[in-house]
Scaffold this active site. Structure first.
Site, PDB file in Angstrom:
ATOM      1  N   GLU A   1     -13.553   8.124   3.212  1.00  0.00           N
ATOM      2  CA  GLU A   1     -12.818   9.474   3.487  1.00  0.00           C
ATOM      3  C   GLU A   1     -13.808  10.218   3.325  1.00  0.00           C
ATOM      4  O   GLU A   1     -13.999  11.139   3.905  1.00  0.00           O
ATOM      5  CB  GLU A   1     -11.514   9.483   3.092  1.00  0.00           C
ATOM      6  CG  GLU A   1     -10.459   8.586   3.570  1.00  0.00           C
ATOM      7  CD  GLU A   1      -9.218   8.532   2.859  1.00  0.00           C
ATOM      8  OE1 GLU A   1      -8.328   7.691   3.046  1.00  0.00           O
ATOM      9  OE2 GLU A   1      -8.942   9.320   1.925  1.00  0.00           O
TER      10      GLU A   1
ATOM     11  N   ASP B   1      -3.868   6.092  -9.506  1.00  0.00           N
ATOM     12  CA  ASP B   1      -4.306   6.976 -10.413  1.00  0.00           C
ATOM     13  C   ASP B   1      -3.500   8.268 -10.727  1.00  0.00           C
ATOM     14  O   ASP B   1      -3.179   8.595 -12.021  1.00  0.00           O
ATOM     15  CB  ASP B   1      -5.758   7.163 -10.049  1.00  0.00           C
ATOM     16  CG  ASP B   1      -6.695   6.193 -10.336  1.00  0.00           C
ATOM     17  OD1 ASP B   1      -6.171   5.134 -10.965  1.00  0.00           O
ATOM     18  OD2 ASP B   1      -8.017   6.354 -10.055  1.00  0.00           O
TER      19      ASP B   1
END
Length: 568
Positions: free
Chosen positions: A98, A34
């Site tokens: 994360e 992305d």
């Protein structure tokens, strides 16, 4: 083919579990396809410019199902978290793991970690409520992962979606947004780079003049400004204030204190100084094995950058060639500042831009004396005349005014008058003798604590010698408080002892005078060379109270046999 930016970083770290070598300041979390070559690249380059330690995670390189220990360690160590919440972020289980871990640390260690989310072509409310691509991604993950895991990820997305961050849309300039994020990061961590400095009255004029010298044209090609003057005049304080003002203009920066003291370590002084400079500039631990290796590292890894290097308290043992090599090869945008007591040192180093701070003006001297003698900016009316006389004998020297003022604090007029007579007998240039007046007023145990710190414990945690002092019935808490009140020592923000070098030299001078010719007959030995020689030769007397020896850099191995006579 030459690789640059994030592609180069990814290509050079294909290990699925790269072990962090140092603590990180920023953890950058994103989905590679992305944003890797666009926004993340812009931001990483900006963070790397001032050498902000940034853990750059590439989720595409991850293997297995669990976060690797090194990744957990990097998240725990990092102070600032920057998740780039792009449309594809939630499709990566790594990104969600994360994010959940980052949120957990933010809640557990409140205040230690900062979350700066970036909503990249994503509405914050869609992140918050898991709509659109995030809803689809979580539905896919639910086929493989249990309810508890999916709930934890949704909770993390809701919490980060509620936070203030940057909402990047197609109409935004990515570079401009990255600059804004960098500015916010820099504002949070800038304090870690700044030096703690004692306020020097009237310092602004000095700082402005030195800063102007740094901007001027340098004929020699090596851009060095020298600050010279007698000890206690405020050279180090001025250099620190200049550093705090200008270091952001440089890619790398280093303030190296006590160069004279480091180079006094005869066997390892050169490599110790090189290691400290390299470690500070590169912001990593480096221990060079020999001088030539140190010069090679400096040439290859320090000189290409625009650097600010301040070398404080330099004497004639310092040469650029021995420590840094050929400084003419450093970037022309780089700057050195050197402070020294001896102007001749700057002449030997061919420094063309010189600055000599004068003593404090009468008004500033009176203010500084009053701050320490009365804890206010002006003297008490009935002591004003005496204060004028102390200001005259101090001759504008900030260190003397601070120590003398602290000595006079809460003392009766007769004490003031007696000390004034003593000071008038001592020539102004003999700074240490003037400071010794304050030492003479200490109690016996306070003197012992002062000498121990001056000889051995500067830069050490103040708790370290407490047991030793307590065994001698010295009452360390009271003794240290007295020394601080007398301005003879300070305890820094790391709870470590600090002394002005003139005060340190006074303490060591007092110990040397116990036996000027034979170090092993003194009560304290702080020179590593003297300590090793004494132990190997079986010397030393029962007068010895404190011994500092470091065998890490010595070829000779000491055993219990050499220490036996002192352990009885």
């Amino acid at each position: 083919m030459e690789l640059t930016g994030l592609n180069a970083i990814a290509s050079s770290s294909r290990s699925p579990d790269p072990l962090p070598a140092v603590e990180y300041e920023v953890f950058l979390s994103f989905r590679g396809p992305d944003v890797r070559t666009t926004f993340a690249d812009f931001l990483y380059r900006l963070l790397d410019r001032p050498k902000i330690r940034t853990f750059l995670d590439d989720e595409e390189l991850r293997k297995g199902e669990k976060i690797a220990p090194s990744l957990v360690k990097a998240i725990g160590e990092s102070r600032i978290y920057i998740p780039i919440l792009s449309p594809g972020y939630a499709s990566s289980k790594w990104c969600l793991q994360e994010l959940a871990l980052m949120m957990e640390h933010c809640k557990k260690d409140e205040g230690r970690h900062i979350m700066l989310p970036i909503f990249y072509f994503m509405e914050p409310r869609n992140v918050r409520h898991c709509r659109g691509s995030y809803e689809q991604a979580l539905e896919q993950h639910s086929l493989k992962y249990g309810e508890d895991t999916i709930r934890a990820w949704k909770d993390a997305l809701k919490e980060v979606g509620d936070m203030k961050g940057w909402h990047v849309t197609e109409s935004d300039r990515l570079g401009a947004v990255a600059e804004e994020v960098f500015s916010r990061v820099w504002s949070h961590i800038k304090g870690n780079y700044m030096l703690v400095t004692n306020e020097l009255i009237g310092i602004d004029s000095h700082v402005n003049q030195v800063t102007e010298l740094l901007k001027s044209d340098f004929e020699s090609g090596v851009n060095i400004v020298g600050i010279h003057g007698m000890g206690g005049i405020g050279k180090t304080t001025i250099a620190k204030a200049v550093y705090n003002k200008v270091f952001t203009q440089f890619e790398r920066h280093c303030f190296m204190e006590d160069v004279r003291e480091i180079l006094s370590l005869k066997n390892e002084g050169l490599t110790t100084l090189q290691s400290k400079i390299i470690s500070s500039i590169l912001r990593d631990d480096h221990k060079v094995r020999d001088v030539s290796e140190g010069i090679h590292i400096i040439k290859d890894r320090v000189f290409p950058h625009k650097v600010l290097i301040i070398l404080d308290d330099v004497d004639d043992r310092f040469t650029f060639e021995q420590i840094l090599g050929d400084v003419r090869k450093i970037s022309p945008e780089s700057r050195f500042i050197i402070t020294t007591r001896d102007k001749r040192v700057l002449e030997l180093l061919q420094v063309s831009k010189l600055y000599e701070p004068g003593g404090l003006s009468h008004d500033h001297s009176l203010q500084l004396l009053s701050r320490h003698a009365f804890r206010m900016d002006n003297p008490l009316e009935d002591m004003a005349t005496l204060c004028e006389e102390f200001v005259e004998v101090a001759a504008g020297l900030p260190l003397a005014l601070e120590v003398i003022g602290s000595l006079l604090f809460r003392r009766e007029r007769k004490f003031w008058e007696a000390k004034l007579i003593e000071l008038k007998r001592i020539p102004p240039a003999k700074v240490q003798e003037r400071l010794e007046i304050s030492y003479d007023e200490l109690s016996g145990s306070e003197k012992q604590i002062f000498l121990d710190i001056a000889c051995v414990f500067i830069g050490r945690n103040k708790e370290l010698p407490f047991y030793m002092w307590s065994d001698y019935n010295f009452n360390p808490e009271s003794g240290i408080s007295t020394l601080i009140l007398r301005s003879l020592i300070k305890v820094d923000e790391y709870n470590q002892f600090w002394m002005h070098d003139h005060v340190r030299d006074l303490g060591r001078m007092i110990v040397r005078e116990e036996d000027d010719q034979h170090p092993w007959k003194r009560t304290r030995i702080w020179s590593n060379e003297d300590a090793v020689d004494m132990l190997l030769n079986g010397e030393g007397t029962d007068r010895l109270e404190v011994l500092r020896v470091n065998m890490a850099d010595e070829d000779t191995e000491l055993t219990e046999k050499e220490f036996h006579k002192f352990l009885d």
